[in-house]
Design a protein around this motif. Sequence first.
Motif, PDB file in Angstrom:
ATOM      1  N   PRO A 184      57.535  24.390  -7.406  1.00 25.80           N
ATOM      2  CA  PRO A 184      57.538  23.661  -6.195  1.00 25.80           C
ATOM      3  C   PRO A 184      57.113  24.507  -4.925  1.00 25.80           C
ATOM      4  CG  PRO A 184      59.653  23.514  -7.535  1.00 25.80           C
ATOM      5  CD  PRO A 184      58.766  24.508  -7.930  1.00 25.80           C
ATOM      6  N   GLU A 185      56.595  23.517  -4.026  1.00 28.44           N
ATOM      7  CA  GLU A 185      56.183  24.171  -2.458  1.00 28.44           C
ATOM      8  C   GLU A 185      57.299  24.799  -2.091  1.00 28.44           C
ATOM      9  OE1 GLU A 185      54.508  22.369   1.462  1.00 28.44           O
ATOM     10  OE2 GLU A 185      54.159  21.117  -0.259  1.00 28.44           O
ATOM     11  N   CYS A 186      58.674  24.193  -2.041  1.00 23.55           N
ATOM     12  CA  CYS A 186      59.754  24.496  -1.280  1.00 23.55           C
ATOM     13  C   CYS A 186      60.026  25.906  -1.600  1.00 23.55           C
ATOM     14  CB  CYS A 186      61.042  23.624  -1.185  1.00 23.55           C
ATOM     15  SG  CYS A 186      61.606  23.515  -3.136  1.00 23.55           S
ATOM     16  N   LEU A 187      59.905  26.413  -2.965  1.00 23.45           N
ATOM     17  CA  LEU A 187      60.025  27.821  -3.235  1.00 23.45           C
ATOM     18  C   LEU A 187      59.294  28.830  -2.754  1.00 23.45           C
ATOM     19  CD1 LEU A 187      61.060  27.443  -7.143  1.00 23.45           C
ATOM     20  CD2 LEU A 187      62.455  27.880  -5.083  1.00 23.45           C
ATOM     21  N   PHE A 188      57.969  28.251  -2.700  1.00 23.71           N
ATOM     22  CA  PHE A 188      56.976  29.110  -1.813  1.00 23.71           C
ATOM     23  C   PHE A 188      57.202  29.450  -0.418  1.00 23.71           C
ATOM     24  CE2 PHE A 188      53.989  28.411  -5.879  1.00 23.71           C
ATOM     25  CZ  PHE A 188      53.998  29.814  -6.337  1.00 23.71           C
ATOM     26  N   SER A 189      57.401  28.325   0.044  1.00 21.87           N
ATOM     27  CA  SER A 189      57.188  28.490   1.718  1.00 21.87           C
ATOM     28  C   SER A 189      58.408  27.890   2.639  1.00 21.87           C
ATOM     29  CB  SER A 189      56.127  27.369   2.014  1.00 21.87           C
ATOM     30  OG  SER A 189      56.589  26.149   1.578  1.00 21.87           O
ATOM     31  N   HIS A 190      59.417  27.458   1.968  1.00 20.20           N
ATOM     32  CA  HIS A 190      60.670  27.058   2.959  1.00 20.20           C
ATOM     33  C   HIS A 190      62.015  27.545   2.427  1.00 20.20           C
ATOM     34  CE1 HIS A 190      57.484  24.520   4.287  1.00 20.20           C
ATOM     35  NE2 HIS A 190      57.912  24.633   5.478  1.00 20.20           N
ATOM     36  N   LEU A 191      62.158  27.714   1.082  1.00 26.00           N
ATOM     37  CA  LEU A 191      63.626  27.689   0.603  1.00 26.00           C
ATOM     38  C   LEU A 191      64.196  29.092   0.968  1.00 26.00           C
ATOM     39  CD1 LEU A 191      66.054  26.452  -0.831  1.00 26.00           C
ATOM     40  CD2 LEU A 191      65.174  27.559  -3.019  1.00 26.00           C
ATOM     41  N   LYS A 192      65.088  29.358   2.015  1.00 23.46           N
ATOM     42  CA  LYS A 192      65.629  30.243   2.471  1.00 23.46           C
ATOM     43  C   LYS A 192      67.151  30.713   1.928  1.00 23.46           C
ATOM     44  CE  LYS A 192      63.431  30.007   7.113  1.00 23.46           C
ATOM     45  NZ  LYS A 192      62.430  29.377   6.441  1.00 23.46           N
ATOM     46  N   ILE A 193      67.797  29.851   1.662  1.00 19.94           N
ATOM     47  CA  ILE A 193      69.332  30.069   1.137  1.00 19.94           C
ATOM     48  C   ILE A 193      69.488  29.193  -0.109  1.00 19.94           C
ATOM     49  CG2 ILE A 193      71.814  29.866   1.840  1.00 19.94           C
ATOM     50  CD1 ILE A 193      70.814  29.915   4.643  1.00 19.94           C
ATOM     51  N   ILE A 194      70.148  30.223  -1.013  1.00 22.03           N
ATOM     52  CA  ILE A 194      70.834  29.518  -2.231  1.00 22.03           C
ATOM     53  C   ILE A 194      72.060  29.887  -2.319  1.00 22.03           C
ATOM     54  CG2 ILE A 194      70.785  29.108  -4.533  1.00 22.03           C
ATOM     55  CD1 ILE A 194      67.805  29.919  -4.701  1.00 22.03           C
ATOM     56  N   GLU A 195      73.234  29.099  -2.584  1.00 25.35           N
ATOM     57  CA  GLU A 195      74.597  29.345  -2.575  1.00 25.35           C
ATOM     58  C   GLU A 195      75.169  28.611  -3.937  1.00 25.35           C
ATOM     59  OE1 GLU A 195      77.107  27.947   0.547  1.00 25.35           O
ATOM     60  OE2 GLU A 195      75.534  28.886   2.170  1.00 25.35           O
ATOM     61  N   ILE A 196      75.610  29.383  -4.688  1.00 26.46           N
ATOM     62  CA  ILE A 196      76.163  28.953  -6.031  1.00 26.46           C
ATOM     63  C   ILE A 196      77.718  29.483  -6.294  1.00 26.46           C
ATOM     64  CG2 ILE A 196      76.070  29.426  -8.621  1.00 26.46           C
ATOM     65  CD1 ILE A 196      72.976  30.368  -7.956  1.00 26.46           C
ATOM     66  N   ARG A 197      78.665  28.397  -6.277  1.00 20.90           N
ATOM     67  CA  ARG A 197      79.872  28.909  -6.020  1.00 20.90           C
ATOM     68  C   ARG A 197      80.507  29.892  -7.259  1.00 20.90           C
ATOM     69  NH1 ARG A 197      80.669  25.275  -1.734  1.00 20.90           N
ATOM     70  NH2 ARG A 197      79.075  26.306  -0.502  1.00 20.90           N
TER      71      ARG A 197
END
Length: 186
Positions: A118-131
Amino acid sequence: MFLTTASVDVALRLERSMESRAYSDIMFGLLNKIYHVKYLTLSENTLRVLTHASVYCFPTFHNLTVLELLFDTPSCWTLLRHILARSPNLQSLVFPNGLVGMSSSGSSFSWSPSELVPECLFSHLKIIEIREILGNNEELLLLKYLLEYGRSLRRISIDVPKYAKIRKELVKLRRGSKTCKLDLIF
């Protein structure tokens, strides 16, 4: 003026009175009407209903920057790759119930990424939170995928139970972003 924030949670009692596919089609119809939101939360019930669709017809969420997914069953994982593929500008991905969900402890699931990242993984996704993670191999496979292809990741925050043996493996995972900080919370 457009709706900027949406939290979609459906009643399962209604689903029982309708054919599952018809109910999921209604849900996709709703999502197609709110495609312009910036912040979207999809509840456990909503995700469960969407998994019954014969065809996943997510709209393209061009404005979506924050996505919160409340997984509770392994079947919800089939939706993740479709949602990510239709969220090109996603910046923050949050899993408040963890990667599997509290109600499905011990359940197995299967992460199967799409061939196109997915494009978001390459260019925009900055934060991932997993509780919280359970520490199983399937979760590790997903995290490996997200870290490897998340070229814009700045931070991934994971609540790790004390008993989880996955801590050492998480630290060793290769990261596609040189600036990604891995926060393990115990």
